[in-house]
Design a protein around this motif. Structure first.
Motif, PDB file in Angstrom:
ATOM      1  N   THR A  36       0.823  -1.210   0.000  1.00  0.00           N
ATOM      2  CA  THR A  36       0.000   0.000   0.000  1.00  0.00           C
ATOM      3  C   THR A  36       0.860   1.264   0.000  1.00  0.00           C
ATOM      4  O   THR A  36       0.502   2.265  -0.625  1.00  0.00           O
ATOM      5  N   TRP A  37       2.002   1.211   0.696  1.00  0.00           N
ATOM      6  CA  TRP A  37       2.905   2.363   0.658  1.00  0.00           C
ATOM      7  C   TRP A  37       3.511   2.533  -0.731  1.00  0.00           C
ATOM      8  O   TRP A  37       3.732   3.658  -1.192  1.00  0.00           O
ATOM      9  N   LEU A  38       3.768   1.436  -1.412  1.00  0.00           N
ATOM     10  CA  LEU A  38       4.255   1.524  -2.788  1.00  0.00           C
ATOM     11  C   LEU A  38       3.225   2.207  -3.682  1.00  0.00           C
ATOM     12  O   LEU A  38       3.584   3.037  -4.538  1.00  0.00           O
ATOM     13  N   VAL A  39       1.956   1.867  -3.501  1.00  0.00           N
ATOM     14  CA  VAL A  39       0.897   2.522  -4.274  1.00  0.00           C
ATOM     15  C   VAL A  39       0.937   4.025  -4.044  1.00  0.00           C
ATOM     16  O   VAL A  39       0.884   4.823  -4.992  1.00  0.00           O
ATOM     17  N   ARG A  40       1.052   4.430  -2.790  1.00  0.00           N
ATOM     18  CA  ARG A  40       1.069   5.860  -2.469  1.00  0.00           C
ATOM     19  C   ARG A  40       2.254   6.560  -3.135  1.00  0.00           C
ATOM     20  O   ARG A  40       2.095   7.631  -3.749  1.00  0.00           O
ATOM     21  N   VAL A  41       3.441   5.979  -3.008  1.00  0.00           N
ATOM     22  CA  VAL A  41       4.642   6.610  -3.574  1.00  0.00           C
ATOM     23  C   VAL A  41       4.571   6.638  -5.100  1.00  0.00           C
ATOM     24  O   VAL A  41       4.920   7.637  -5.738  1.00  0.00           O
ATOM     25  N   LEU A  42       4.101   5.551  -5.704  1.00  0.00           N
ATOM     26  CA  LEU A  42       3.994   5.501  -7.165  1.00  0.00           C
ATOM     27  C   LEU A  42       2.994   6.525  -7.690  1.00  0.00           C
ATOM     28  O   LEU A  42       3.248   7.210  -8.691  1.00  0.00           O
ATOM     29  N   ASP A  58     -13.081  -2.101   2.950  1.00  0.00           N
ATOM     30  CA  ASP A  58     -12.622  -0.866   3.588  1.00  0.00           C
ATOM     31  C   ASP A  58     -11.210  -0.503   3.139  1.00  0.00           C
ATOM     32  O   ASP A  58     -10.891   0.679   2.929  1.00  0.00           O
ATOM     33  N   GLU A  59     -10.360  -1.509   3.005  1.00  0.00           N
ATOM     34  CA  GLU A  59      -8.989  -1.261   2.560  1.00  0.00           C
ATOM     35  C   GLU A  59      -8.969  -0.748   1.125  1.00  0.00           C
ATOM     36  O   GLU A  59      -8.208   0.164   0.782  1.00  0.00           O
ATOM     37  N   ALA A  60      -9.791  -1.341   0.282  1.00  0.00           N
ATOM     38  CA  ALA A  60      -9.879  -0.888  -1.106  1.00  0.00           C
ATOM     39  C   ALA A  60     -10.360   0.562  -1.178  1.00  0.00           C
ATOM     40  O   ALA A  60      -9.850   1.360  -1.982  1.00  0.00           O
ATOM     41  N   ALA A  61     -11.323   0.902  -0.316  1.00  0.00           N
ATOM     42  CA  ALA A  61     -11.830   2.274  -0.295  1.00  0.00           C
ATOM     43  C   ALA A  61     -10.738   3.252   0.129  1.00  0.00           C
ATOM     44  O   ALA A  61     -10.630   4.361  -0.415  1.00  0.00           O
ATOM     45  N   ALA A  62      -9.909   2.841   1.103  1.00  0.00           N
ATOM     46  CA  ALA A  62      -8.808   3.696   1.551  1.00  0.00           C
ATOM     47  C   ALA A  62      -7.791   3.911   0.437  1.00  0.00           C
ATOM     48  O   ALA A  62      -7.276   5.021   0.251  1.00  0.00           O
ATOM     49  N   LEU A  63      -7.520   2.882  -0.323  1.00  0.00           N
ATOM     50  CA  LEU A  63      -6.601   3.017  -1.452  1.00  0.00           C
ATOM     51  C   LEU A  63      -7.161   3.953  -2.518  1.00  0.00           C
ATOM     52  O   LEU A  63      -6.458   4.807  -3.050  1.00  0.00           O
ATOM     53  N   MET A  64      -8.441   3.774  -2.834  1.00  0.00           N
ATOM     54  CA  MET A  64      -9.050   4.583  -3.889  1.00  0.00           C
ATOM     55  C   MET A  64      -9.240   6.045  -3.463  1.00  0.00           C
ATOM     56  O   MET A  64      -9.517   6.902  -4.299  1.00  0.00           O
ATOM     57  N   ALA A  65      -9.086   6.310  -2.164  1.00  0.00           N
ATOM     58  CA  ALA A  65      -9.190   7.685  -1.680  1.00  0.00           C
ATOM     59  C   ALA A  65      -7.871   8.441  -1.798  1.00  0.00           C
ATOM     60  O   ALA A  65      -7.827   9.657  -1.574  1.00  0.00           O
TER      61      ALA A  65
END
Length: 315
Positions: A36-42, A58-65
């Motif tokens: 998930t941190w890789l997603v944020r940095v990318l 809930d995790e998917a929603a947090a990522l898509m936010a």
């Protein structure tokens, strides 16, 4: 896998580099803390991202936010044991990050998972070699380097070091065994297939998970009764590990393995922490003695522009 629109939305179009199309990266594996941190940095670096690590609603929603996620993040499904599904999610990707679960010093790692991790890693390498992927960044572990009963304590632990698989088996260190065997197998296959692969070997990874769970050094002290001779309490923050992975993808001259750690905790400090956190417990005999100094180097990682102390000692 859902339909992917690489340049959907005004924000996405404005961020496309003038020199060409936006880069496309896939994050796979089973380690959601780093994933998930890789997603944020990318996303922060302007990438299109395909994320295949299993998540809850809930995790998917947090990522898509996350900023840019609606335009540039695709939540897909893949099974590392299913070569076909890997080929599907790697289609169109310039780079792949395979973030297998970590193996730290005190985790219980089932011995039957060793073969699973090796076979899954080989599937990743084979799929990358037969797709559009230009570079694979594989997450291994410092534990694939430090477990060797025969290593002289004053020898610097660097990227040339490997854990001894016979020693790992004898001490039932299944996590380090899995990391060592899977990384060695990956290197052998990558060279055979001509795949450009870079490996990051992080120490104990700490930090806040995007979904609210904090991983801290104290967690690793619970239940620690005895450590084999080569034990190292080196650690690094998950955000820095993610940035190191992205640097390993982007640096044209990146090659081989990279130790990734920020600092180490001395045995003296570990004793103080155990006494403070668990005053009713006895000090493990391993920590009651004067520790032998080990030297660990991350000089190579600094060449990628990742700033950590060059060397630290642990006693």
């Amino acid at each position: 896998m859902g339909v992917w629109y690489a340049f959907e939305g005004e924000e996405c179009v404005q961020e496309v580099p003038r020199t060409g199309r936006r880069k496309f990266a896939c994050v796979t594996g089973s380690w959601s803390l780093l994933g998930t941190w890789l997603v944020r940095v990318l996303l922060d670096n302007g990438y299109n991202v395909r994320f295949t690590i299993r998540t809850t609603v809930d995790e998917a929603a947090a990522l898509m936010a996350l900023p840019g996620a609606k335009q540039r993040l695709d939540l897909a499904q893949a099974d590392i044991m299913d070569y076909g599904s890997l080929m599907e999610v790697f289609t169109g990707c310039d780079g792949v990050f395979h973030t297998s679960s970590p193996s730290d010093l005190v985790s219980t790692y089932p011995p039957e998972m060793v073969d699973f991790e090796v076979r899954g890693t080989l599937n990743i390498v084979e799929a990358c070699a037969n797709s559009s992927v230009k570079r694979l960044v594989l997450t291994s572990s410092l534990s694939a380097m430090v477990w060797d009963q025969q290593r002289h304590p004053e020898k610097v632990i660097d990227e040339k070091c490997w854990s001894n698989v016979d020693f790992c088996r004898s001490m039932k260190l299944w996590g380090p065994l899995a990391k060592t065997m899977s990384e060695k197998a990956a290197w052998s296959l990558a060279r055979d297939r001509g795949l450009d692969m870079v490996v990051i070997n992080p120490a104990i990874v700490l930090g806040l998970k995007m979904f609210g769970t904090t991983q801290c050094i104290f967690t690793y002290l619970k239940g620690v009764k005895e450590l084999p001779q080569s034990g190292l309490f080196a650690y690094v923050h998950v955000e820095d590990v993610a940035k190191a992975h992205v640097s390993a993808l982007e640096a044209t001259d990146a090659s081989g393995r990279y130790i990734c750690f920020e600092d180490v905790v001395s045995e003296e400090k570990l004793v103080d922490l155990i006494r403070k956190l668990y005053p009713g417990s006895s000090i493990p005999s391993r920590f009651s003695k004067n520790g032998i100094a080990h030297v660990i180097s991350n000089e190579k990682l600094k060449s990628l522009g990742v700033a950590f102390p060059a060397q630290q000692k642990i006693h």
